[in-house]
Write a protein that holds these residues in place. Structure first.
Motif, PDB file in Angstrom:
ATOM      1  N   GLY A  48       0.793  -1.210  -0.106  1.00 43.25           N
ATOM      2  CA  GLY A  48      -0.236  -0.197   0.018  1.00 43.25           C
ATOM      3  C   GLY A  48       0.762   1.312  -0.076  1.00 43.25           C
ATOM      4  O   GLY A  48       0.301   2.497  -0.354  1.00 43.25           O
ATOM      5  N   LYS A  49       2.115   1.172   0.069  1.00 42.82           N
ATOM      6  CA  LYS A  49       2.837   2.345   0.429  1.00 42.82           C
ATOM      7  C   LYS A  49       4.232   2.533  -0.585  1.00 42.82           C
ATOM      8  O   LYS A  49       4.596   3.282  -0.984  1.00 42.82           O
ATOM      9  CB  LYS A  49       3.638   2.163   1.756  1.00 42.82           C
ATOM     10  CG  LYS A  49       2.835   2.344   2.688  1.00 42.82           C
ATOM     11  CD  LYS A  49       2.005   3.813   2.971  1.00 42.82           C
ATOM     12  CE  LYS A  49       1.426   4.112   4.362  1.00 42.82           C
ATOM     13  NZ  LYS A  49       0.696   5.401   4.344  1.00 42.82           N
ATOM     14  N   SER A  50       4.318   1.450  -1.256  1.00 44.15           N
ATOM     15  CA  SER A  50       5.413   0.961  -2.313  1.00 44.15           C
ATOM     16  C   SER A  50       5.123   0.887  -3.778  1.00 44.15           C
ATOM     17  O   SER A  50       4.510  -0.407  -3.741  1.00 44.15           O
ATOM     18  CB  SER A  50       6.746   0.499  -1.708  1.00 44.15           C
ATOM     19  OG  SER A  50       7.517   0.206  -2.708  1.00 44.15           O
ATOM     20  N   SER A  51       5.230   1.527  -4.591  1.00 42.75           N
ATOM     21  CA  SER A  51       4.808   1.094  -6.092  1.00 42.75           C
ATOM     22  C   SER A  51       5.633   0.072  -6.564  1.00 42.75           C
ATOM     23  O   SER A  51       5.210  -0.455  -7.683  1.00 42.75           O
ATOM     24  CB  SER A  51       4.618   2.431  -6.897  1.00 42.75           C
ATOM     25  OG  SER A  51       6.005   2.996  -6.906  1.00 42.75           O
ATOM     26  N   VAL A  52       6.908  -0.352  -6.085  1.00 44.67           N
ATOM     27  CA  VAL A  52       7.536  -1.327  -6.591  1.00 44.67           C
ATOM     28  C   VAL A  52       6.927  -2.555  -6.452  1.00 44.67           C
ATOM     29  O   VAL A  52       7.218  -3.502  -7.140  1.00 44.67           O
ATOM     30  CB  VAL A  52       8.891  -1.499  -6.196  1.00 44.67           C
ATOM     31  CG1 VAL A  52       9.659  -0.193  -6.200  1.00 44.67           C
ATOM     32  CG2 VAL A  52       9.067  -1.662  -4.681  1.00 44.67           C
TER      33      VAL A  52
END
Length: 391
Positions: A330-334
């Protein structure tokens, strides 16, 4: 204090590389930022030298634990020494006590639990009374009984003074941080995520330009469902084809049965199997995508590199990977997909990997400087400080 050593680091071992990798990252940061400090790592992990790579960190090898995982529950089995798991714990406890007594460290950093695996740190608490003892805890602990037990609480309160928390409240919130503070009665120091890769990059020279890999796959230890997962992965990569480039799959090729399990890739000429080692980090940084397990170490690696990744979960009883994967997704687009390694389908794998291949590298806002922050904190406890030690 009459000490022969500034910092002694103990790394929990037995299954996976996350605990040892974090400990190595902090040790490397100590040696880099404070080259005059004496630092030593003790662990049973057989891959420690490969994790240190070209870094300047010395270590003492203990006989290794080995863990079997059945239906998500881990249990100790005989390791490479062929000594019974319980007896090995008793023998290692004597080894560790002797090391602590001989080196008399100013600071002792214990990974994961204050009592150590199989309570092997308990005898060492009776020696070197002036040593400052510190507990290091990963961002999401999960329901690990040995961390949340009354024994761990009592051992910490009687013998430890500090907690380093390798997490980021801006990412996962303060719930885990507050739970640790309540359980152990000490406010943790929020170091940030510890990345061994970030430390190794500090002294690596620029790499020559090479053609990018389509992706890397990391399966650092095999479990009961690994053969089935490999078959699904072979079908997936066969369907994607070779147009995106080559794939490197990293496994411990010395494990029994691995060579038979990888035979399903025999017709895929763009897929190579590699022994787990430092080359993985170079390949990861040169990849357009990755398939990793959701351990702390692997997650920090892909975030440091900004490589779009598919995350697999092993379904362990402690639920640590599930909780951590959900937080970071939910926080890192990787992180482009999170799946159970048992339930994931070929269709899901193919769609998620293709989405990664069509994406570009991302800049991650997570605090990944945990190794350096932890190193400065530990150095300050030895009596050394620098201008950044309060940052």
């Amino acid at each position: 204090m009459d000490s022969s050593l500034d910092v002694l680091i103990y790394a929990h071992d037995g299954r996976g590389l996350g605990h040892v990798s974090r400990s190595v990252g902090i040790g490397l940061a100590l040696r880099r930022i404070f080259p005059d400090l004496s630092v030593l790592l003790i662990t049973g992990c057989a891959s420690t030298a490969e994790l240190i790579g070209e870094g300047s960190l010395d270590w003492i090898k203990l006989p290794s634990y080995k863990t079997s995982v059945v239906c998500g529950k881990s249990s100790g089995v005989k390791g490479n020494s062929n000594i019974d798991d319980k007896l090995l714990g008793e023998l290692r406890a004597r080894n560790i006590r002797d090391i602590v007594a001989a080196y008399n460290p100013r600071v002792f950093l214990a990974d994961h639990t204050p009592q150590g695996k199989h309570k092997e740190l308990l005898p060492a608490l009776d020696v070197s009374p002036a040593t400052r003892r510190v507990l290091g805890i990963r961002a999401v602990v999960g329901e690990v009984d040995k961390v949340w037990s009354e024994l761990a609480q009592g051992v910490f309160k009687a013998n430890y003074s500090d907690i380093l928390w390798y997490g980021d409240t801006s990412v996962g919130g303060a719930e885990e941080f507050a739970r640790l503070e309540y359980h152990y009665g000490v406010r943790p120091y929020e170091a940030g995520y510890v990345s061994r890769l970030a430390e190794l990059r500090e002294f690596q020279g620029s790499e020559p330009e090479v053609e990018k890999l389509a992706g890397v796959v990391s399966i650092p230890w095999s479990g009961e469902g690994t053969a089935v997962l490999l078959d699904k992965l072979a079908q997936t990569l066969s369907g994607i084809g070779a147009k995106h480039g080559n794939w490197h799959i990293y496994m411990d090729l010395r494990e029994p049965g691995v060579m038979a399990a990888i035979s399903c890739f025999s017709k895929l000429e763009n897929v190579s199997f590699m022994q787990v080692g430092p080359q993985f980090l170079r390949d990861l940084g040169n990849s357009r995508s990755a398939v990793i397990y959701g351990g702390y170490n692997s997650l920090t690696d892909v975030m440091v590199c900004g490589v779009p990744s598919v995350v697999l979960l092993r379904g362990m009883k402690d639920n640590e990977q599930e909780k951590h994967g959900a937080v970071l997704a939910g926080k890192s687009s990787v992180i482009r997909g999170v799946f159970s390694d048992h339930d994931v389908s070929v269709v899901q794998l193919r769609a998620s990997i293709c989405a990664c291949l069509e994406s570009s590298a991302e800049v991650v806002s997570v605090n990944l400087n945990g190794a350096a922050h932890a190193a400065r904190y530990l150095a300050a406890l030895t009596g050394v400080c620098d201008v950044d030690c309060e940052s």
